[in-house]
Design a protein around this motif. Structure first.
Motif, PDB file in Angstrom:
ATOM      1  N   THR A 257     -45.576 -33.249 -47.283  1.00 47.19           N
ATOM      2  CA  THR A 257     -44.840 -32.165 -46.619  1.00 47.19           C
ATOM      3  C   THR A 257     -44.665 -32.485 -45.136  1.00 47.19           C
ATOM      4  O   THR A 257     -45.319 -33.386 -44.591  1.00 47.19           O
ATOM      5  CB  THR A 257     -45.630 -30.856 -46.724  1.00 47.19           C
ATOM      6  OG1 THR A 257     -46.901 -31.073 -46.086  1.00 47.19           O
ATOM      7  CG2 THR A 257     -45.831 -30.424 -48.167  1.00 47.19           C
ATOM      8  N   ASN A 278     -39.505 -32.010 -54.059  1.00 43.09           N
ATOM      9  CA  ASN A 278     -40.390 -30.847 -54.035  1.00 43.09           C
ATOM     10  C   ASN A 278     -41.495 -30.908 -55.089  1.00 43.09           C
ATOM     11  O   ASN A 278     -42.105 -29.892 -55.424  1.00 43.09           O
ATOM     12  CB  ASN A 278     -39.566 -29.548 -54.125  1.00 43.09           C
ATOM     13  CG  ASN A 278     -38.573 -29.483 -52.967  1.00 43.09           C
ATOM     14  OD1 ASN A 278     -38.963 -29.651 -51.811  1.00 43.09           O
ATOM     15  ND2 ASN A 278     -37.308 -29.290 -53.276  1.00 43.09           N
ATOM     16  N   SER A 282     -41.443 -32.945 -50.101  1.00 42.21           N
ATOM     17  CA  SER A 282     -40.614 -31.752 -49.890  1.00 42.21           C
ATOM     18  C   SER A 282     -39.283 -32.131 -49.246  1.00 42.21           C
ATOM     19  O   SER A 282     -39.167 -33.152 -48.562  1.00 42.21           O
ATOM     20  CB  SER A 282     -41.365 -30.737 -49.032  1.00 42.21           C
ATOM     21  OG  SER A 282     -41.728 -31.321 -47.808  1.00 42.21           O
TER      22      SER A 282
END
Ligand code: CP
Length: 316
Positions: A257, A278, A282
């Motif tokens: 992330t 995701n 992400s």
């Protein structure tokens, strides 16, 4: 170069990386090497990048290319010697490899791990039988345990984007809904060990790689600790080696992330592609300039071109 299935087949790996870098600047400078030569690309598994980039590499060198998808277009291949072939297989690899060698000057083979039998996968049965029965050089287009064309492109990408010498490179396990082979990760570790980088490998407990590959490497089960001051984060899922082929459950928080990338030294994000958005990483990483996955895929062409050029006899 007689075969390219591992970094061990390359006498001077850093020279090969530099050759790829040079070919990126002058992709058509060596077209005469491939004149009247044919590359055969044999796929037992799907591919986008490997298929198209290796084809482009060959075309850049003036070669002709033939592609065969074994699972959909060819006869079903028998691997075992001495078999009575009265069941599903229709053609023995002895004849197939010998025949293809008459049509092609170099053969590339893609054959993934089955993830059921560690000895079978790590014995590289299909690839080794092609090498045994082919009379021309063989290139791995990703085998059960290694993906050297990918790793050479990864090294070129790191070399192009590094801001200082000996960058910190982190190979991180990432979640995936399916059990995947260890080939990309094994191969990346092998090539990073000959590159001038500071490598750390991080994965959840139980999702280890073969100790034959990780021996001597920095390994941690603490992903955020690994990300501290990293210059490059290379994400990849793999299934467990010790619990052979087992998929991880309950490690969805290993996704890469923006928050985790903020722990790095303005680090670049890498992945071999295809990537599950995701799940592995992400959108807020993949869609930002910190992601260099598209350039990484572009470099597949020049990695393949360097290997082909060496196989065609280039000595420079
Ligand atoms: N990275 C890679 O090998 O991509 P493909 O599976 O699409 O060839």
């Amino acid at each position: 170069m007689k075969q390219f299935i591992s970094v061990k087949d390359v006498r001077q790996p850093s020279e090969l990386m530099k050759l790829a870098k040079m070919l990126k600047k002058q992709p058509f400078a060596h077209r005469h090497y491939g004149q009247n030569k044919t590359l055969g690309l044999l796929f037992f598994n799907p591919s986008l990048r490997t298929r198209m980039s290796t084809q482009k590499a060959a075309l850049n060198l003036g070669m002709d290319v033939m592609v065969m998808n074994f699972n959909s277009d060819s006869w079903t291949i028998e691997l075992a010697n001495g078999t009575v072939m009265d069941q599903g297989t229709q053609e023995h690899i002895k004849e197939a490899a010998a025949v293809i060698s008459q049509y092609c000057d170099i053969i590339g083979v893609r054959t993934f791990a089955g993830l059921k039998d560690v000895e079978d996968d790590y014995g590289e049965t299909i690839l080794k039988k092609f090498i045994e029965y082919a009379s021309v050089p063989v290139i791995s287009l990703e085998s059960a345990t290694l993906h050297p064309l990918q790793s050479l492109a990864d090294w070129l990408t790191i070399d192009e984007h590094k801001a200082h010498s000996r960058p910190k490179v982190v190979l991180t396990w990432a979640p995936h809904p399916r059990a995947l082979p260890q080939a990309v990760a094994n191969s990346f570790v092998q090539w990073m060990q000959v590159a001038d980088v500071d490598l750390t490998i991080t994965f959840p407990t139980g999702m280890d790689l073969s100790p034959d590959f990780t021996k001597g490497c920095k390994v941690t089960n603490n992903q955020e600790e690994a990300f501290q001051n990293a210059d490059f984060v290379y994400a990849k899922n793999w299934s467990s080696y010790s619990n052979y082929g087992q998929k991880a459950t309950g490690h969805e928080d290993w996704i890469v992330t923006q928050y985790k990338m903020a722990l790095t030294n303005n680090g670049k994000f890498m992945h071999c592609l295809p990537v599950r958005r995701n799940v592995v990483v992400s959108d807020d990483v993949l869609d930002k300039p910190m992601s260099i996955v598209i350039e990484q895929a572009n470099n597949r062409t020049y990695a393949a071109q360097a290997v082909l050029l060496k196989m065609l006899g280039y000595e420079g």
